[in-house]
Design an enzyme around this catalytic site. Structure first.
Site, PDB file in Angstrom:
ATOM      1  N   ASP A 127       0.854  -1.172   0.000  1.00  0.00           N
ATOM      2  CA  ASP A 127       0.000   0.000   0.000  1.00  0.00           C
ATOM      3  C   ASP A 127       0.906   1.243   0.000  1.00  0.00           C
ATOM      4  O   ASP A 127       2.123   1.156   0.180  1.00  0.00           O
ATOM      5  CB  ASP A 127      -0.994  -0.011   1.177  1.00  0.00           C
ATOM      6  N   GLU A 162     -10.744   6.847   3.614  1.00  0.00           N
ATOM      7  CA  GLU A 162      -9.814   6.171   4.532  1.00  0.00           C
ATOM      8  C   GLU A 162      -9.953   6.678   5.966  1.00  0.00           C
ATOM      9  O   GLU A 162     -11.064   6.902   6.451  1.00  0.00           O
ATOM     10  CB  GLU A 162      -8.377   6.298   4.015  1.00  0.00           C
TER      11      GLU A 162
HETATM   12  C1  BGC Z   1      -5.098   3.113  -0.046  1.00  0.00           C
HETATM   13  C2  BGC Z   1      -5.261   2.146  -1.180  1.00  0.00           C
HETATM   14  C3  BGC Z   1      -4.985   2.823  -2.487  1.00  0.00           C
HETATM   15  C4  BGC Z   1      -3.647   3.504  -2.457  1.00  0.00           C
HETATM   16  C5  BGC Z   1      -3.320   4.249  -3.726  1.00  0.00           C
HETATM   17  C6  BGC Z   1      -3.840   3.897  -0.129  1.00  0.00           C
HETATM   18  O1  BGC Z   1      -3.833   4.908   0.807  1.00  0.00           O
HETATM   19  O2  BGC Z   1      -5.140   2.413   1.171  1.00  0.00           O
HETATM   20  O3  BGC Z   1      -6.547   1.600  -1.168  1.00  0.00           O
HETATM   21  O4  BGC Z   1      -5.053   1.886  -3.519  1.00  0.00           O
HETATM   22  O5  BGC Z   1      -3.618   4.423  -1.404  1.00  0.00           O
HETATM   23  O6  BGC Z   1      -4.059   5.384  -3.870  1.00  0.00           O
HETATM   24  C1  BGC Z   2      -3.021   9.882  -1.960  1.00  0.00           C
HETATM   25  C2  BGC Z   2      -3.911   8.682  -1.881  1.00  0.00           C
HETATM   26  C3  BGC Z   2      -3.415   7.768  -0.868  1.00  0.00           C
HETATM   27  C4  BGC Z   2      -3.185   8.487   0.460  1.00  0.00           C
HETATM   28  C5  BGC Z   2      -2.573   7.600   1.476  1.00  0.00           C
HETATM   29  C6  BGC Z   2      -2.870  10.520  -0.599  1.00  0.00           C
HETATM   30  O1  BGC Z   2      -2.031  11.612  -0.648  1.00  0.00           O
HETATM   31  O2  BGC Z   2      -3.538  10.796  -2.861  1.00  0.00           O
HETATM   32  O3  BGC Z   2      -3.989   8.027  -3.107  1.00  0.00           O
HETATM   33  O4  BGC Z   2      -4.321   6.745  -0.713  1.00  0.00           O
HETATM   34  O5  BGC Z   2      -2.378   9.604   0.289  1.00  0.00           O
HETATM   35  O6  BGC Z   2      -2.474   8.219   2.718  1.00  0.00           O
END
Ligand code: BGC
Ligand code: BGC
Length: 648
Positions: A327, A521
């Site tokens: 991730d 998230e």
């Molecule tokens: C998320 C994932 C996602 C990744 C890329 C992460 O923060 O947990 O689900 O695919 O970011 O954006």
């Molecule tokens: C990104 C996301 C990612 C996240 C993780 C963001 O800055 O745009 O894609 O899932 O960070 O914390």
């Protein structure tokens, strides 16, 4: 032999191999247009596995590590030539990362631009571009946003889910994106988690079934076993099962900010296997080739560090032949020592790392670890073999660019219609006193209130144009209000009062729309999912202003709102229906029946928020609940089946 001399000896062999490579096969690796795609009949008959082995022997250690590196597009845009310099294997757009202008052609130009640099590297191995297109091509402005998975779970409709994945694949392929970080295989067990809406359901079987339907839609007939099949362009996009494993099982208080996300799943192995493993098993059987590892832990061990789960269980017991992706910046969460984190994760079985910004230091650390013998070369070879195998079977070596012949599919009328159908079918009717719904289109007046009634951002939720989503007209679509206005007869007087402060005489029917503020998230973790105070106030005013009140709930999860439900005459769980608010109007006014059923149980009180603690007294509506209505009008072109059949 010292490590150093071993390495230089290896380099020498590779250079010898390289000259061979250059005279025989390099041309297929760097096609610049469709016209000079490889046509070597000899290589076409070679199996992917053989081809991968040949390529592997020609790669230097740093080229191999390059393949294991995924960088984010913003970081690499500062020094695009680093793609060639490091032989980078993959680029991603994180949530909200788009080209300027955020238009489909600019996306295709951007991804093709990166690809051209990759193809000009020594070995010309194509990049794979990844993105979270979790409810349509949702970072691309003005295209169609489908309902979030929680709503699709309520449809129980595998054909519909396949059709949506297929539509998404077309839009991605048109813009040069070959990899979707979807479908989620999560099973959220606690409604306080900010990722509930990303999951089809809390139920293992339902998630497994709809995951397979989605994977089939994205990957079409499956990946090829022959290298360089130069068939006609096909909208095939790689799927990802995520987040392995138990991301939805973390205990409240163990996560980020002492909440849920990225926490610890304190469950025994039997529960982990029974509840959380089946979707992965089903996805692997359906041909999923990439699995994203979860930020979370199991019994106190970070998933990215678990050799038992990543290697023994997934690659061993389950026979997973694809590759594992980390991730976003997940290795940084493992501890304060970067080199150790990389070592632990790669030894645990991780194949590609979503670094995604400080790639130079990732690359040099991993190179040093291999040179020091702390990470064996076999582990690197295994990772690269898996990555190249997937890239080849996906047809990337012959079709590395955006398939612009699919450009007209982006935001097409068919996709909008499909999203509208999906929105309609995902509505769950929770309460309907005296059959208030469907409403007659010919009512004289309608009073509508709530910020969510007239806000595309609120009805789309998180992961819409921006990572966190947003408010207002962030992309094109039809608001609920607009959908209602279009549905009713021209003589109906529709009054919209955002905050519900209506001073006229009591209306026969009021529609109040409550909404969660968009989140993604951990930003969506809460101690209790309750209505916003402004919505609560609006409801009170609307109750007083309306003889009969319909409440529509726009939310990423079931909400704690038992009193508001008791006070209403009809209640619709709309979830996050996406850009086509007309779909909600379709069921409100009987153009389509209410047919959705809950994919998560709806709690009566706080005790009902956690699945394992749920019982009849703390549950308001059980899993699978949903009242049905019949269609009032049967105009054949609005028939739900017909709508998405055309897209199959
Ligand atoms: C998320 C994932 C996602 C990744 C890329 C992460 O923060 O947990 O689900 O695919 O970011 O954006
Ligand atoms: C990104 C996301 C990612 C996240 C993780 C963001 O800055 O745009 O894609 O899932 O960070 O914390």
């Amino acid at each position: 032999m010292t490590t150093r001399s071993k390495t230089s000896c290896m380099r020498f062999t590779m250079l010898t191999a390289l000259s061979l490579w250059q005279t025989t096969a390099v041309s297929w690796a760097a096609p610049t247009s469709k016209s000079n795609l490889p046509r070597n009949t000899k290589t076409q008959l070679v199996s992917v596995d053989q081809e991968v082995e040949v390529l592997l022997t020609r790669m230097t250690l740093s080229e191999k590590i390059g393949q294991m590196t995924q960088v984010e597009k913003e970081a690499i845009s500062a020094n695009p030539d680093d793609i060639r310099r490091f032989g980078i294997g993959s680029i991603l757009s994180g949530g909200g990362q788009a080209p300027t202008p955020n238009k489909k052609e600019a996306w295709a130009d951007m991804t093709d631009g990166f690809q051209r640099i990759a193809l000009s590297s020594r070995l010309g191995i194509p990049l794979i571009y990844g993105i979270d297109a979790i409810h349509g091509h949702n970072n691309l402005k003005d295209t169609v946003i489908f309902p979030h998975f929680i709503g699709l779970g309520a449809t129980r409709d595998t054909d519909l889910v396949t059709a949506i994945a297929k539509a998404t694949a077309k839009e991605l392929a048109a813009t040069g994106i070959q990899w979707n970080f979807a479908p989620s295989a999560s099973l959220p067990q606690d409604l306080r988690w900010g990722r509930v809406y990303e999951a089809f359901s809390e139920d293992t079987d339902l998630v497994a079934t709809l995951d397979v339907a989605y994977i089939n839609g994205l990957q079409g007939d499956g990946l090829s076993e022959l290298a360089h099949t130069n068939g006609p362009p096909k909208a095939q996009v790689l799927a990802t099962s995520k987040h392995f494993i138990g991301d939805g099982a973390t205990e409240f208080g163990t996560g980020r900010d002492n909440l849920v996300d990225r926490g610890d799943a304190r469950i025994d192995e039997a529960t982990l296997r029974q509840l959380h493993l089946p979707p992965y098993r089903a996805a692997i059987a359906a041909g999923v080739e990439t699995i994203m590892v979860s930020y979370s832990s199991w019994q106190g061990v970070k998933m990215h560090a678990s050799r038992y789960l990543l290697t023994d269980l997934l690659k061993g017991e389950l026979g997973f032949k694809g590759f594992l992706i980390s991730d976003w910046k997940a290795l940084d969460e493992m501890g304060s020592h970067e080199r150790e984190n990389i070592k632990t994760a790669i030894l645990a079985g991780l194949d590609m790392v979503m670094v995604p910004t400080r790639y130079e230091s990732f690359i040099s650390n991993l190179e040093a670890l291999v040179q020091a013998g702390e990470v064996p070369m076999e582990r690197i070879d295994d990772a690269v073999r898996r990555i190249l195998r997937v890239k080849m079977r996906l047809g990337l070596f012959s079709q590395p660019f955006a398939d612009r012949s699919l450009m007209s599919a982006v935001a097409s009328t068919e996709h909008r219609q499909l999203a509208r159908t999906a929105a309609a079918r995902s509505q769950v009717l929770l309460k309907n006193e005296q059959n208030l719904l469907p409403l007659a289109k010919t009512t004289d007046t309608l009073l509508i209130a709530g910020e969510g009634a007239d806000d595309i951002g609120l009805q789309c939720g998180g992961w819409s144009i921006e990572w966190q989503g947003g408010r207002g007209h962030l992309t094109s679509g039809v608001s609920l209000l607009e959908g209602i206005r279009t549905a009713v007869s021209p003589s109906t007087q529709v009054t919209y009062v955002r905050d519900g402060a209506y001073s006229g005489p009591k209306v026969p029917v009021g529609i109040a729309v409550v909404a969660e503020t968009p989140y993604a998230e951990f930003h969506g973790d809460v101690t209790a999912p309750i209505l916003r105070p402004e919505d609560q106030a609006m409801l009170t005013k609307m109750r007083a202003a309306s003889e009969r009140l319909v409440v529509i709930v726009l939310s990423g999860r079931p909400m704690l709102m038992s009193e508001a439900i008791a006070d209403a005459d009809a209640v619709v769980a709309a979830f996050l229906p996406g850009s086509e608010g007309g779909g909600v109007a379709d069921v409100l006014f009987g153009d389509l029946p209410f047919s959705g059923t809950l994919s998560f149980a709806w709690p009566r009180n706080e005790e009902g928020l956690v699945r394992s603690k749920r019982n009849a007294s703390n549950t308001l509506y059980p899993f699978g609940y949903g009242l049905k209505t019949t269609k009032l009008l049967r105009t054949s072109e609005r028939d739900s089946k017909a709508d998405h059949q055309i897209l199959r």
